[in-house]
Design a protein around this motif. Structure first.
Motif, PDB file in Angstrom:
ATOM      1  N   ALA A  17       0.803  -1.239   0.000  1.00  0.00           N
ATOM      2  CA  ALA A  17       0.000   0.000   0.000  1.00  0.00           C
ATOM      3  C   ALA A  17       0.831   1.282   0.000  1.00  0.00           C
ATOM      4  O   ALA A  17       0.389   2.295  -0.523  1.00  0.00           O
ATOM      5  N   LEU A  72      -3.761   0.757   5.944  1.00  0.00           N
ATOM      6  CA  LEU A  72      -3.794   0.833   4.480  1.00  0.00           C
ATOM      7  C   LEU A  72      -3.345  -0.510   3.933  1.00  0.00           C
ATOM      8  O   LEU A  72      -2.293  -1.014   4.325  1.00  0.00           O
ATOM      9  N   VAL A  92      -8.517   1.422   4.750  1.00  0.00           N
ATOM     10  CA  VAL A  92      -8.660   1.751   3.319  1.00  0.00           C
ATOM     11  C   VAL A  92      -8.030   0.643   2.478  1.00  0.00           C
ATOM     12  O   VAL A  92      -6.863   0.274   2.694  1.00  0.00           O
ATOM     13  N   SER A  93      -8.789   0.101   1.523  1.00  0.00           N
ATOM     14  CA  SER A  93      -8.258  -0.898   0.574  1.00  0.00           C
ATOM     15  C   SER A  93      -9.294  -1.129  -0.519  1.00  0.00           C
ATOM     16  O   SER A  93     -10.389  -0.580  -0.458  1.00  0.00           O
ATOM     17  N   LEU A 117     -11.658   1.625  -2.154  1.00  0.00           N
ATOM     18  CA  LEU A 117     -10.983   2.297  -3.276  1.00  0.00           C
ATOM     19  C   LEU A 117     -11.826   2.239  -4.550  1.00  0.00           C
ATOM     20  O   LEU A 117     -11.783   3.144  -5.367  1.00  0.00           O
ATOM     21  N   ASN A 332      -1.931   7.300  -4.688  1.00  0.00           N
ATOM     22  CA  ASN A 332      -3.384   7.443  -4.507  1.00  0.00           C
ATOM     23  C   ASN A 332      -3.740   7.484  -3.022  1.00  0.00           C
ATOM     24  O   ASN A 332      -4.521   8.327  -2.580  1.00  0.00           O
ATOM     25  N   PHE A 333      -3.152   6.552  -2.246  1.00  0.00           N
ATOM     26  CA  PHE A 333      -3.412   6.526  -0.792  1.00  0.00           C
ATOM     27  C   PHE A 333      -2.964   7.836  -0.139  1.00  0.00           C
ATOM     28  O   PHE A 333      -3.706   8.446   0.624  1.00  0.00           O
TER      29      PHE A 333
END
Ligand code: NAD
Length: 375
Positions: A17, A72, A92-93, A117, A332-333
């Motif tokens: 990530a 992440l 977040v994933s 995502l 993006n993360f």
């Protein structure tokens, strides 16, 4: 705020990530970044590269899952690992939320804020966080390189004293992010490219890259406000299959990328069309992981049919270029967290009135909050 990046657990996953560059970006914002030891190995990021930018590495996965304010990861977690996260933490994933009702429930029960995502809106503002696009772009590139590698012929035309070699004929079905990159890559290698999509504007984009657009009159084929295609009727699909069958039969490579958001990919190439193709020709199905666009495709595998057509249905195409896929995914993360960062509190602020968060936050404060998944 403590951000933890665990090592991916699925053997097929080669991405991680965060890369050191994006880890540093988050550290500079004021976050504490902890990486599970070895998490970046398959993307060629050693533990030392993370510690050099101020992150720490650890082998205590369970302890860090429990301590982290934000987790992440690339792939969805197991229910066991959700149960380890603390109440109020953010996860977040990619979550595949249309097919994972139990996972969504598990996040809500645990009181974890889950961000998917896949659900990040396709808006100009959110483009920098759009992981579907950053990964599809690379998958499109890989699909062509993989086909070129498996062929016993070449892509470009060559005029030599020993005769002329004709260019490869490549047919791309689905001209979204992956399809456009596949067209560009095949053109760069010298192929003659034909492309089809149900969205008329996509045909124009293909032409601007030098491909020939296949035009099939399917009647009404409108898209969604997010730029996604709508599902075709059975009659429209049948007409499409018939008309594109002739192009497949003449092609050396067919690359299918057609997806319909939130639904199974449509079957666009039936076995009779595969049977009509030349021995040595190749079909790469980028939709294979979700079920595939091609009859006979085996998700995760490469098979050769009785008439010598190679069907490539591998999963995680972008993972074959793990370093670059990680670079853009990590960006993006980091862009997402930076966008929602509250500098005073040195923390990510959850605000369900924000249009981007409204689109991608699935659970919050112990409940499923996303309109599409509430029921
Ligand atoms: P996708 O992965 O959902 O689908 C891939 C392609 O398959 C799409 O072009 C779709 O039209 C096509 N398709 C669906 N059914 C088909 C069928 N029966 N036959 C042939 N093709 C079929 O789509 P995607 O690549 O994620 O994105 C689609 C579009 O979204 C982009 O081209 C772009 O216009 C838009 N987009 C906008 C933003 C933004 O504004 N931030 C970001 C990314 C993409």
């Amino acid at each position: 705020m403590k951000i933890f990046v665990p090592k991916e657990t699925e053997a097929i996953e080669t991405r991680v990530a965060l890369d050191p560059v994006s880890a540093k970006k988050l550290i500079d914002l004021g976050a504490e970044v902890v990486i599970e030891s070895g998490a970046g190995e398959k993307a060629d990021h050693a533990d030392a590269a993370y510690t050099e930018v101020g992150a720490t590495t650890t082998s205590d996965r369970a302890g860090q899952l429990a301590a982290a304010d934000i987790v992440l990861r690339v792939r969805k977690p197991s229910p066991d690992e959700i149960a380890k996260q603390k109440k109020g933490a953010i996860h977040v994933s990619f979550l595949d939320p249309f097919n994972e009702p139990d996972l969504i429930k598990a996040f809500a029960t645990q009181g974890v804020t889950a961000i998917s995502l896949e659900m990040i809106p396709r808006t100009t503002l959110a483009q920098k966080m759009d992981a579907i696009s950053s990964q599809a772009n690379l998958a499109g590139y890989v699909s062509v390189i993989l086909a070129a590698n498996r062929m016993n012929t070449i892509f470009p035309m060559m005029m030599t004293p020993a005769g002329t070699i004709s260019p490869a004929k490549v047919f791309i079905v689905g001209i979204g992010v992956a399809g456009l990159q596949a067209i560009a890559t095949a053109k760069r290698l010298g192929a003659r490219v034909t492309a089809f999509d149900v969205r008329p504007e996509a045909l124009e984009q293909a032409e601007s890259l030098g491909a020939k657009a296949l035009r099939i009159d399917l009647g009404e084929t409108s898209g969604t406000d997010q730029g996604y295609a709508k599902e075709l009727t059975p009659e429209q699909l049948e007409k499409q299959r018939q008309e594109q069958g002739k192009v497949c039969a003449q092609s050396d490579v067919v690359i299918t990328t057609a997806k319909v958001f939130g639904r199974k990919p449509p079957i666009l190439i039936r076995s009779d069309v595969v049977a009509s193709m030349k021995p040595g020709s190749i079909i790469v199905d980028l939709a294979a992981e979700g079920g595939g666009n091609v009859e006979g495709i085996v998700p995760g595998e490469e098979v050769v049919t009785d008439n010598g057509v190679r069907l490539i249905g591998l999963a995680n195409f972008e993972g074959r270029v793990s370093k670059h896929a990680t670079q853009v995914l990590a960006a993006n993360f980091a862009n997402m967290l930076e966008h929602f960062w509250d500098a005073e509190a040195k923390a990510v602020k959850i605000d369900l009135e924000d249009v981007i968060q409204k689109g991608c936050v699935i659970t919050h404060n112990g409940a499923v909050v996303h309109e599409r998944f509430k029921d």
